[in-house]
Design a protein around this motif. Structure first.
Motif, mmCIF file in Angstrom:
data_model
loop_
_atom_site.group_PDB
_atom_site.id
_atom_site.type_symbol
_atom_site.label_atom_id
_atom_site.label_comp_id
_atom_site.label_asym_id
_atom_site.label_seq_id
_atom_site.Cartn_x
_atom_site.Cartn_y
_atom_site.Cartn_z
ATOM 1 N N LEU A 171 0.994 -1.124 0.183
ATOM 2 C CA LEU A 171 -0.038 -0.146 0.257
ATOM 3 C C LEU A 171 0.907 0.803 -0.099
ATOM 4 O O LEU A 171 0.284 2.276 -0.803
ATOM 5 C CB LEU A 171 -1.142 -0.232 1.302
ATOM 6 N N GLY A 172 2.186 1.268 1.239
ATOM 7 C CA GLY A 172 2.449 2.411 1.174
ATOM 8 C C GLY A 172 3.561 2.780 -0.923
ATOM 9 O O GLY A 172 3.796 3.651 -0.989
ATOM 10 N N ILE A 185 2.299 8.115 2.277
ATOM 11 C CA ILE A 185 3.574 6.976 1.979
ATOM 12 C C ILE A 185 2.880 6.367 3.449
ATOM 13 O O ILE A 185 2.319 4.920 3.420
ATOM 14 C CB ILE A 185 4.895 6.491 1.407
ATOM 15 N N ALA A 186 3.108 7.727 4.135
ATOM 16 C CA ALA A 186 2.513 6.901 5.908
ATOM 17 C C ALA A 186 1.786 6.600 6.200
ATOM 18 O O ALA A 186 0.999 6.099 6.582
ATOM 19 C CB ALA A 186 4.161 7.875 6.654
ATOM 20 N N ILE A 189 0.508 3.386 5.064
ATOM 21 C CA ILE A 189 1.024 2.505 5.739
ATOM 22 C C ILE A 189 0.462 1.813 7.542
ATOM 23 O O ILE A 189 -0.118 1.672 7.676
ATOM 24 C CB ILE A 189 2.148 2.225 6.103
ATOM 25 N N ASN A 190 0.372 3.545 8.125
ATOM 26 C CA ASN A 190 -0.136 4.271 9.393
ATOM 27 C C ASN A 190 -1.821 3.316 9.185
ATOM 28 O O ASN A 190 -2.285 2.381 10.148
ATOM 29 C CB ASN A 190 -0.126 5.218 9.728
ATOM 30 N N THR A 191 -2.742 3.776 8.319
ATOM 31 C CA THR A 191 -3.812 3.475 8.309
ATOM 32 C C THR A 191 -3.941 2.174 8.023
ATOM 33 O O THR A 191 -4.742 1.765 9.133
ATOM 34 C CB THR A 191 -4.553 3.876 7.389
ATOM 35 N N VAL A 222 3.649 7.796 10.306
ATOM 36 C CA VAL A 222 3.345 7.939 10.902
ATOM 37 C C VAL A 222 3.012 9.419 10.574
ATOM 38 O O VAL A 222 1.728 10.249 11.191
ATOM 39 C CB VAL A 222 3.146 7.851 12.241
ATOM 40 N N THR A 223 3.165 10.080 9.912
ATOM 41 C CA THR A 223 3.318 11.526 9.668
ATOM 42 C C THR A 223 1.685 11.199 9.234
ATOM 43 O O THR A 223 1.483 10.382 7.976
ATOM 44 C CB THR A 223 4.310 12.259 8.748
#
Length: 287
Positions: A171-172, A185-186, A189-191, A222-223
């Motif tokens: 996904l990133g 990208i963050a 990934i984080n979601t 995480v941004t």
């Protein structure tokens, strides 16, 4: 530069036909207050081709590890495979003696987030999950990638965290588009990690790579979407989120000052791709 001068990147093209349109677009984003890359961060065509060769060797090394890794072997044996294969093909293991790191590869098992040090007394057992992180120098150019390996029949929770980590990286990668941002990208990934009940390590991230082992930019996972540096063709960096079962917190092994563990002893998984931003998206150089 003047429009009709040869471009600074060494492509042999005139500036107006090469980097001038890109740099005009970068300037437009900079005027909006966005973080933009400098020329130093953008790889030239010559550099990209040299880095590709390093990346090809890096992939071959990981393929060799995948061929030989098995239950009952020590992590030192993995280090031996990496060192021997790298040297036989004209390369240098980038981790070896890097800031004092004593081995040629990082081997991180179960609750080890990263920087696990190979050891003849650490034996792979049924049910283990292990990250093997290979970094290579070839003709002075760097490449970097890691894979997760499952030893025999692993638990459902181990199977799941590895699968979700694979999904996060993909996904990133899909979110890594020219004229987007690192934060895209963050966010992807984080979601996905949080939706599956996991956390993403915040203080350790990806990095630029190619001319050096670690370059700008720092790549957080995480941004927010739309934040961080603008993604521009010619940028090269790693996508390598570290996904934890529980808390994102960690501690460093007091005995070796390298190995990083989950604070709550939960499982951790990491997969690393090295990518090049192109005019059409992101090209995976090694994984």
């Amino acid at each position: 530069m003047e429009r009709n001068e040869l471009c600074w990147c060494g492509s042999g093209k005139k500036y107006k036909k090469c980097h001038m349109p890109i740099e005009e677009k970068i300037m437009m984003h900079a005027e909006r207050g966005e973080i933009v890359p400098t020329r130093k961060i953008l790889k030239t065509p010559f550099q990209i081709e040299k880095i590709r060769k390093s990346a090809e060797l890096n992939t071959a090394i990981l393929d060799e590890v995948a061929r030989q890794i098995h239950i009952g072997m020590s992590t030192q044996e993995i280090d031996d495979i990496v060192y021997r294969f790298t040297k036989e093909h004209g390369g240098i293991p980038a981790p070896l003696n890097y800031q004092g790191f004593p081995k040629s590869v990082c081997t991180s098992i179960n609750n080890e987030i990263c920087h696990g040090i190979p050891d003849e007394n650490i034996i792979l057992e049924e049910g283990d999950i292990i990250n093997v992180d290979v970094s290579t120098i070839l003709d002075g150019y760097f490449s970097d990638a890691s894979r997760m390996f499952k030893m025999g029949k692993v638990s459902e929770r181990a199977e799941r965290i590895v699968r979700v980590t694979e999904e996060c990286v993909k996904l990133g990668l899909e979110a890594a588009k020219p004229w987007g941002h690192l934060g895209d990208i963050a966010d992807a990934i984080n979601t996905h990690a949080r939706a599956n009940g996991y956390s993403v390590v915040e203080d350790i991230g990806g990095h630029g790579v190619g001319l050096e082992f670690h370059e700008d930019p720092f790549v957080s996972y995480v941004t927010p979407k739309g934040s961080e540096m603008l993604l521009v063709p010619g940028m090269m960096f790693t996508i390598e989120p570290m996904i934890n079962e529980g808390s994102p917190d960690f501690f460093v092994d007091e005995d070796n000052d390298w190995t990083i563990y989950t604070m709550d002893d939960g499982l951790s998984a990491q997969i690393e791709y090295m990518v090049l931003i192109t005019e059409n998206g992101a090209e995976v150089l090694t994984k």
